[in-house]
Scaffold this motif. Structure first.
Motif, PDB file in Angstrom:
ATOM      1  N   TYR A  73       0.840  -1.196   0.000  1.00 39.52           N
ATOM      2  CA  TYR A  73       0.000   0.000   0.000  1.00 39.52           C
ATOM      3  C   TYR A  73       0.876   1.247   0.000  1.00 39.52           C
ATOM      4  CZ  TYR A  73       0.873   0.184   5.066  1.00 39.52           C
ATOM      5  OH  TYR A  73       1.471   0.235   6.304  1.00 39.52           O
ATOM      6  N   SER A  74       0.281   2.348  -0.416  1.00 39.80           N
ATOM      7  CA  SER A  74       0.987   3.629  -0.480  1.00 39.80           C
ATOM      8  C   SER A  74       0.141   4.706   0.175  1.00 39.80           C
ATOM      9  CB  SER A  74       1.244   4.027  -1.936  1.00 39.80           C
ATOM     10  OG  SER A  74       2.079   3.091  -2.558  1.00 39.80           O
ATOM     11  N   LYS A  75       0.816   5.765   0.570  1.00 33.71           N
ATOM     12  CA  LYS A  75       0.139   6.940   1.127  1.00 33.71           C
ATOM     13  C   LYS A  75       1.078   8.118   0.985  1.00 33.71           C
ATOM     14  CE  LYS A  75       1.685   5.774   5.771  1.00 33.71           C
ATOM     15  NZ  LYS A  75       1.324   5.135   7.008  1.00 33.71           N
ATOM     16  N   TYR A  76       0.568   9.305   1.283  1.00 32.73           N
ATOM     17  CA  TYR A  76       1.401  10.497   1.368  1.00 32.73           C
ATOM     18  C   TYR A  76       1.514  10.858   2.834  1.00 32.73           C
ATOM     19  CZ  TYR A  76       1.527  11.015  -3.610  1.00 32.73           C
ATOM     20  OH  TYR A  76       1.772  10.796  -4.939  1.00 32.73           O
ATOM     21  N   ARG A  77       2.739  11.117   3.275  1.00 38.57           N
ATOM     22  CA  ARG A  77       2.989  11.381   4.690  1.00 38.57           C
ATOM     23  C   ARG A  77       3.819  12.653   4.831  1.00 38.57           C
ATOM     24  NH1 ARG A  77       4.733   7.062   9.232  1.00 38.57           N
ATOM     25  NH2 ARG A  77       2.479   7.139   9.507  1.00 38.57           N
ATOM     26  N   GLU A  78       3.509  13.388   5.890  1.00 37.90           N
ATOM     27  CA  GLU A  78       4.219  14.601   6.285  1.00 37.90           C
ATOM     28  C   GLU A  78       4.467  14.445   7.781  1.00 37.90           C
ATOM     29  OE1 GLU A  78       2.868  19.296   6.125  1.00 37.90           O
ATOM     30  OE2 GLU A  78       1.712  17.762   5.098  1.00 37.90           O
ATOM     31  N   ILE A  79       5.695  14.716   8.246  1.00 41.03           N
ATOM     32  CA  ILE A  79       6.035  14.451   9.647  1.00 41.03           C
ATOM     33  C   ILE A  79       6.442  15.742  10.361  1.00 41.03           C
ATOM     34  CG2 ILE A  79       7.492  13.138  11.239  1.00 41.03           C
ATOM     35  CD1 ILE A  79       7.967  11.136   8.941  1.00 41.03           C
ATOM     36  N   TYR A  80       5.809  15.954  11.515  1.00 40.49           N
ATOM     37  CA  TYR A  80       6.142  17.079  12.386  1.00 40.49           C
ATOM     38  C   TYR A  80       6.689  16.525  13.696  1.00 40.49           C
ATOM     39  CZ  TYR A  80       3.686  20.164   9.221  1.00 40.49           C
ATOM     40  OH  TYR A  80       3.313  20.859   8.121  1.00 40.49           O
ATOM     41  N   GLN A  81       7.490  17.348  14.353  1.00 41.77           N
ATOM     42  CA  GLN A  81       8.039  16.950  15.646  1.00 41.77           C
ATOM     43  C   GLN A  81       7.952  18.141  16.590  1.00 41.77           C
ATOM     44  OE1 GLN A  81      12.370  15.925  16.116  1.00 41.77           O
ATOM     45  NE2 GLN A  81      11.470  13.892  16.275  1.00 41.77           N
ATOM     46  N   LEU A  82       7.596  17.858  17.859  1.00 39.03           N
ATOM     47  CA  LEU A  82       7.550  18.916  18.852  1.00 39.03           C
ATOM     48  C   LEU A  82       7.783  18.342  20.228  1.00 39.03           C
ATOM     49  CD1 LEU A  82       3.955  20.045  19.682  1.00 39.03           C
ATOM     50  CD2 LEU A  82       4.365  18.202  18.094  1.00 39.03           C
ATOM     51  N   HIS A  83       8.068  19.230  21.146  1.00 36.64           N
ATOM     52  CA  HIS A  83       8.276  18.829  22.530  1.00 36.64           C
ATOM     53  C   HIS A  83       7.003  19.105  23.311  1.00 36.64           C
ATOM     54  CE1 HIS A  83      12.489  17.991  21.980  1.00 36.64           C
ATOM     55  NE2 HIS A  83      12.579  19.116  21.287  1.00 36.64           N
ATOM     56  N   VAL A  84       6.547  18.104  24.027  1.00 34.59           N
ATOM     57  CA  VAL A  84       5.396  18.218  24.912  1.00 34.59           C
ATOM     58  C   VAL A  84       5.922  17.851  26.289  1.00 34.59           C
ATOM     59  CG1 VAL A  84       3.078  17.405  25.441  1.00 34.59           C
ATOM     60  CG2 VAL A  84       3.822  17.576  23.048  1.00 34.59           C
ATOM     61  N   ASP A  85       5.871  18.805  27.202  1.00 34.43           N
ATOM     62  CA  ASP A  85       6.524  18.650  28.504  1.00 34.43           C
ATOM     63  C   ASP A  85       7.994  18.309  28.257  1.00 34.43           C
ATOM     64  OD1 ASP A  85       4.175  19.341  29.788  1.00 34.43           O
ATOM     65  OD2 ASP A  85       3.512  17.266  30.003  1.00 34.43           O
ATOM     66  N   GLN A  86       8.471  17.183  28.736  1.00 33.81           N
ATOM     67  CA  GLN A  86       9.884  16.837  28.556  1.00 33.81           C
ATOM     68  C   GLN A  86      10.108  15.799  27.461  1.00 33.81           C
ATOM     69  OE1 GLN A  86      12.250  18.590  30.273  1.00 33.81           O
ATOM     70  NE2 GLN A  86      10.450  19.734  30.940  1.00 33.81           N
TER      71      GLN A  86
ATOM     72  N   VAL B  66      -1.848  12.249  24.976  1.00 41.48           N
ATOM     73  CA  VAL B  66      -3.147  12.743  25.448  1.00 41.48           C
ATOM     74  C   VAL B  66      -3.141  14.264  25.542  1.00 41.48           C
ATOM     75  CG1 VAL B  66      -4.750  12.758  27.407  1.00 41.48           C
ATOM     76  CG2 VAL B  66      -3.752  10.604  26.632  1.00 41.48           C
ATOM     77  N   LYS B  67      -2.053  14.828  26.076  1.00 42.20           N
ATOM     78  CA  LYS B  67      -1.964  16.283  26.225  1.00 42.20           C
ATOM     79  C   LYS B  67      -1.979  16.978  24.869  1.00 42.20           C
ATOM     80  CE  LYS B  67       0.589  19.978  28.475  1.00 42.20           C
ATOM     81  NZ  LYS B  67       1.653  20.307  29.424  1.00 42.20           N
ATOM     82  N   LEU B  68      -1.172  16.490  23.931  1.00 41.38           N
ATOM     83  CA  LEU B  68      -1.126  17.101  22.604  1.00 41.38           C
ATOM     84  C   LEU B  68      -2.465  16.939  21.897  1.00 41.38           C
ATOM     85  CD1 LEU B  68       0.327  18.572  20.346  1.00 41.38           C
ATOM     86  CD2 LEU B  68       1.232  16.343  19.591  1.00 41.38           C
ATOM     87  N   ALA B  69      -3.045  15.768  21.983  1.00 38.28           N
ATOM     88  CA  ALA B  69      -4.349  15.545  21.348  1.00 38.28           C
ATOM     89  C   ALA B  69      -5.372  16.548  21.874  1.00 38.28           C
ATOM     90  CB  ALA B  69      -4.820  14.108  21.589  1.00 38.28           C
ATOM     91  N   ALA B  70      -5.366  16.778  23.175  1.00 40.11           N
ATOM     92  CA  ALA B  70      -6.301  17.749  23.770  1.00 40.11           C
ATOM     93  C   ALA B  70      -6.038  19.157  23.226  1.00 40.11           C
ATOM     94  CB  ALA B  70      -6.188  17.729  25.294  1.00 40.11           C
TER      95      ALA B  70
END
Length: 181
Positions: free
Chosen positions: A110-123, A149-153
């Motif tokens: 299977y194939s898809k298009y993906r974009e990736i982000y990175q961030l710091h949540v707490d530590q 859970v925190k980021l999702a919120a």
């Protein structure tokens, strides 16, 4: 043992731009721009890996080729957790032949298009993948459970929004799997 913990949320294609803006407001950086990702799942003729709840995946994402073993999913009401062992490899076509010589064959593609982000949540560092697939548009958040859970919120989702299906299941349910060649 590396334990992958992730949450997946189904969104609409129209939500992508506002989600990108929300991620940037939270301090996320784009680790990988949107690009095509091709995936091949391998198994033995008796479907030994699938029957055990495991997967062996070869992924080509941009210039990167990864071989990943995924262990059996652990029972968790909110998250998908499983052992994940991953390594970069060189030539994907040669690796396909090696795996086939070992008795494995391509059982799904299977194939898809993906974009990736990175961030710091707490530590903790959290990865956010924006996935555009023929089966729908999804967000995967990977990292420690409390930070997910925190980021999702912060993005407007509760754990009730999380789905546990993997892409293979979502593609199967939509009748979209490419038969091996």
């Amino acid at each position: 043992m590396a334990l992958e913990t992730e949450a997946k949320v189904r969104i609409t294609q129209e939500d992508l731009d506002s989600l990108r803006a929300g991620l940037r407001e939270l301090g996320a950086s784009c680790r990988a721009a949107r690009q095509k990702e091709d995936n091949w799942l391998f198994d033995f003729p008796d479907k030994q890996l699938r029957e055990a709840g495991c997967a062996l995946r070869l992924r080509v994402y941009g210039e990167e080729t990864l071989l990943t073993f995924k262990g059996k999913t652990q029972i968790d009401p909110r998250f998908k957790k499983r052992e994940e062992l991953e390594t970069q490899v060189g030539d994907s076509e040669k690796l396909k032949k090696i795996l086939q010589h070992l008795g494995l064959s391509i059982c799904s593609q299977y194939s898809k298009y993906r974009e990736i982000y990175q961030l710091h949540v707490d530590q903790a560092t959290v990865d956010v993948c924006l996935d555009e697939t023929p089966a729908g548009t999804f967000v995967e958040i990977e990292g420690p459970a409390p930070e997910i859970v925190k980021l999702a919120a912060q993005l407007g989702w509760t754990p009730d929004s999380f789905i546990q299906e993997n892409y293979l299941t979502l593609y199967e349910e939509a009748g979209l799997l490419t038969e091996p060649r």
